[in-house]
Design a protein around this motif. Structure first.
Motif, PDB file in Angstrom:
ATOM      1  N   VAL A  70       0.876  -1.170   0.000  1.00 14.64           N
ATOM      2  CA  VAL A  70       0.000   0.000   0.000  1.00 14.64           C
ATOM      3  C   VAL A  70       0.909   1.216   0.000  1.00 14.64           C
ATOM      4  CG1 VAL A  70      -1.841   1.257   1.176  1.00 14.64           C
ATOM      5  CG2 VAL A  70      -1.747  -1.235   1.349  1.00 14.64           C
ATOM      6  N   ARG A  71       0.909   1.950  -1.102  1.00 13.38           N
ATOM      7  CA  ARG A  71       1.705   3.176  -1.202  1.00 13.38           C
ATOM      8  C   ARG A  71       0.758   4.357  -1.038  1.00 13.38           C
ATOM      9  NH1 ARG A  71       4.812   1.850  -6.865  1.00 13.38           N
ATOM     10  NH2 ARG A  71       5.716  -0.137  -6.242  1.00 13.38           N
ATOM     11  N   PRO A  72       1.316   5.565  -0.826  1.00  9.55           N
ATOM     12  CA  PRO A  72       0.423   6.709  -0.645  1.00  9.55           C
ATOM     13  C   PRO A  72      -0.487   6.939  -1.855  1.00  9.55           C
ATOM     14  CG  PRO A  72       2.673   7.263  -0.003  1.00  9.55           C
ATOM     15  CD  PRO A  72       2.734   5.910  -0.627  1.00  9.55           C
ATOM     16  N   ASP A  73       0.019   6.644  -3.065  1.00  8.70           N
ATOM     17  CA  ASP A  73      -0.771   6.963  -4.259  1.00  8.70           C
ATOM     18  C   ASP A  73      -1.430   5.759  -4.911  1.00  8.70           C
ATOM     19  OD1 ASP A  73       1.683   5.902  -5.034  1.00  8.70           O
ATOM     20  OD2 ASP A  73       1.626   6.902  -6.971  1.00  8.70           O
ATOM     21  N   ARG A  74      -1.124   4.546  -4.480  1.00  8.05           N
ATOM     22  CA  ARG A  74      -1.700   3.359  -5.110  1.00  8.05           C
ATOM     23  C   ARG A  74      -1.443   2.091  -4.296  1.00  8.05           C
ATOM     24  NH1 ARG A  74       0.159   3.138 -10.678  1.00  8.05           N
ATOM     25  NH2 ARG A  74       0.159   5.381 -10.449  1.00  8.05           N
ATOM     26  N   VAL A  75      -2.149   1.035  -4.708  1.00  6.89           N
ATOM     27  CA  VAL A  75      -1.901  -0.279  -4.104  1.00  6.89           C
ATOM     28  C   VAL A  75      -1.347  -1.167  -5.221  1.00  6.89           C
ATOM     29  CG1 VAL A  75      -2.989  -2.311  -3.066  1.00  6.89           C
ATOM     30  CG2 VAL A  75      -3.667  -0.027  -2.329  1.00  6.89           C
ATOM     31  N   VAL A  76      -0.229  -1.815  -4.938  1.00  6.33           N
ATOM     32  CA  VAL A  76       0.412  -2.661  -5.947  1.00  6.33           C
ATOM     33  C   VAL A  76       0.449  -4.098  -5.450  1.00  6.33           C
ATOM     34  CG1 VAL A  76       2.522  -3.090  -7.276  1.00  6.33           C
ATOM     35  CG2 VAL A  76       1.858  -0.739  -6.716  1.00  6.33           C
TER      36      VAL A  76
END
Ligand code: ATP
Length: 143
Positions: A70-76
């Motif tokens: 979970v990144r600040p701008d997206r989920v990978v």
């Protein structure tokens, strides 16, 4: 309603990339629900089903293991292998399952049982994902 960007990728291809409302992933420590603005996180995934909700649509993706970030701008999701339910070749998965079951039953000399068990698990997850996707579709039609 708030959404977030989800990318599901393997070393070979992009399996899913879209703005979504929610993801439920098979974390190694159990099911992991991700909503918008989730705190940054990195975790391993076990073989299982990734459920993606976008509006009234639900997508099921079979994952054979990997990582979720979970990144600040997206989920990978970086998966070892991943297939959307509609892309799963059921006959191929059934054959893979039979092969693995046969090996585990006959136990030939030199059998790598861990490998055969992993193959069995992958096939099972693929068949289960197709089955669950069917059940979800039927439930949505009844509503
Ligand atoms: P098989 O013995 O049938 O090759 P496997 O479990 O060994 O199955 P993997 O190594 O997990 O296969 O995957 C190899 C590639 O084949 C990946 O790109 C994966 O997405 C794809 N794949 C495997 N099984 C299926 C299936 N039943 N339907 C669609 N794609 C599949």
């Amino acid at each position: 309603m708030a959404t977030f960007k989800l990318d599901v990728v393997t070393a070979e291809r992009v399996v899913y990339s879209d703005d979504v409302d929610m993801v439920v992933a098979p974390g190694v420590e159990g099911q992991l629900g991700i909503l918008p603005h989730h705190a940054p996180l990195m975790t391993m995934l076990q073989p299982g089903e990734l459920l993606v909700k976008k509006g009234t649509e639900e997508s099921c993706i079979a994952i054979t293991g990997g990582y979720l970030e979970v990144r600040p701008d997206r989920v990978v999701v970086l998966a070892d292998a991943a297939e959307r339910a509609e892309d799963i070749d059921v006959c191929r998965a059934e054959e893979a399952m039979k092969r693995a079951q046969q090996r585990l039953k006959e136990r030939p000399t030199g059998l790598d049982a861990t490998r055969a068990e992993a193959a069995l698990r992958r096939a099972f997850i693929r068949l289960q994902t197709v089955e669950k996707a069917k059940q979800r579709r039927a439930r949505l039609h009844r509503k």
